[in-house]
Write a protein that holds these residues in place. Structure first.
Motif, PDB file in Angstrom:
ATOM      1  N   TRP A 100       4.228  -4.872   3.348  1.00 38.78           N
ATOM      2  CA  TRP A 100       3.007  -4.364   3.954  1.00 38.78           C
ATOM      3  C   TRP A 100       2.573  -3.062   3.274  1.00 38.78           C
ATOM      4  N   GLY A 101       1.336  -3.047   2.770  1.00 37.22           N
ATOM      5  CA  GLY A 101       0.787  -1.866   2.121  1.00 37.22           C
ATOM      6  C   GLY A 101       1.137  -1.726   0.656  1.00 37.22           C
ATOM      7  N   ALA A 102       1.981  -2.612   0.127  1.00 40.13           N
ATOM      8  CA  ALA A 102       2.365  -2.529  -1.282  1.00 40.13           C
ATOM      9  C   ALA A 102       1.186  -2.925  -2.169  1.00 40.13           C
ATOM     10  N   GLU A 103       1.053  -2.264  -3.306  1.00 38.21           N
ATOM     11  CA  GLU A 103      -0.068  -2.502  -4.216  1.00 38.21           C
ATOM     12  C   GLU A 103      -0.153  -3.958  -4.655  1.00 38.21           C
ATOM     13  N   THR A 104       0.974  -4.611  -4.793  1.00 31.51           N
ATOM     14  CA  THR A 104       0.994  -6.000  -5.261  1.00 31.51           C
ATOM     15  C   THR A 104       0.754  -7.008  -4.151  1.00 31.51           C
ATOM     16  N   HIS A 105       0.557  -6.541  -2.938  1.00 35.61           N
ATOM     17  CA  HIS A 105       0.380  -7.462  -1.810  1.00 35.61           C
ATOM     18  C   HIS A 105      -0.838  -7.089  -0.958  1.00 35.61           C
ATOM     19  N   LEU A 106      -1.908  -6.684  -1.593  1.00 38.67           N
ATOM     20  CA  LEU A 106      -3.088  -6.244  -0.848  1.00 38.67           C
ATOM     21  C   LEU A 106      -4.070  -7.372  -0.554  1.00 38.67           C
TER      22      LEU A 106
END
Length: 287
Positions: A100-106
């Motif tokens: 959650w909130g990771a750049e690769t999972h937006l």
């Protein structure tokens, strides 16, 4: 569910009000967050699991600044006099995936799922739900049951983008929705009503591979809306509910009028994380 100073609400559009005869009344709860500084209250939904745990969406309870007070609301409690009352339990502990909130999972695979643990007893009449063990039962075009608290009526009216006050701010807050937010075309002002009542509706699985951890759902008798976030999607077998999904967002992020398909996090996909998170929360509760 009495709520004041609502900032963003939501509920099942076109759904039916849940009664004590419905299975969803035994396991679907409200999740309230209140900003300690502003007093703003937001509504989400959740599903009761064993050991005083509630499954909801990460975006409902993510609190990196420590500014939120989180509560679980049991809204189907019957008092000794026969009246329906609301029981509220404080939530001191939460767990959210590192995704959650990771750049690769937006954009997809956002990890928009969270586990809460409340304090105090579980009111009578509420029963922890059984989570679906395998994604094999999540089949395209299968009918499902969704439930949640919040808005059941959305109205829109066209806006003049040249004269509407603070148009960009209104778009960012969801007050105005545009089919093309870049060119500011097809913009309407969105008004929502009816939050705070548990409703349920049927939908169908549109795409069980929307992403590796997410499923796309299409409305049938009703659709999810703002505040149904964190609410469940069930498969019904032999008059028993099996939890497989957690409501996340619209499949078309440009529109905020709850008219498009919805995206749900897959509970079976997160099964290992949920087991680990539940064990950690349980350990913290006995320290």
């Amino acid at each position: 569910m009495p709520v004041s100073k609502k900032k963003t609400d939501s509920a099942i559009i076109g759904g039916e009000v849940v009664t004590g005869r419905d299975l969803t009344s035994q396991s679907v709860v409200g999740v309230l967050t209140q900003n300690k500084e502003t007093g703003d209250v937001e509504i989400c939904s959740g599903t009761l699991l064993k050991n005083k745990l509630v499954l909801t969406a990460a975006h409902c309870v993510s609190d990196p600044e420590g500014s939120l007070s989180i509560s679980v609301v049991f809204d189907n409690v019957i008092s000794p006099t026969g009246n329906t009352i609301t029981a509220i339990r404080a939530v001191p502990r939460t767990a959210i995936p590192a995704w959650w909130g990771a750049e690769t999972h937006l954009e997809t695979d956002t990890g928009d799922i969270a586990l809460l643990q409340y304090v105090g007893d579980t009111p009578s009449g509420y029963t922890p739900i059984t989570a679906l063990a395998s994604e094999e039962d999540i089949v395209n075009n299968n009918q499902i049951l969704i439930a949640g608290f919040g808005v059941n009526k959305v109205t829109t009216k066209p806006v003049d983008v040249n004269t509407f006050p603070d148009l960009i701010g209104a778009i960012q807050s969801g007050q105005v929705s545009c089919k093309d937010p870049v060119r500011l075309q097809g913009c309407v002002e969105v008004s929502m009503e009816g939050a705070g009542t548990l409703r349920q509706a049927t939908s169908k699985i549109k795409n069980n591979r929307y992403s590796s951890s997410e499923i796309e759902v299409a409305p049938q008798s009703g659709n999810t809306c703002h505040g149904d976030s964190g609410g469940p999607a069930f498969i019904v077998k032999n008059n028993k509910l099996y939890l497989w999904g957690v409501a996340n967002r619209s499949a078309n992020n440009r529109l905020t009028d709850c008219s498009t398909n919805s995206v749900y996090a897959s509970v079976p996909f997160f099964r290992e994380w949920l087991n680990l998170a539940a064990a950690r929360l349980q350990e913290e509760s006995v320290k």
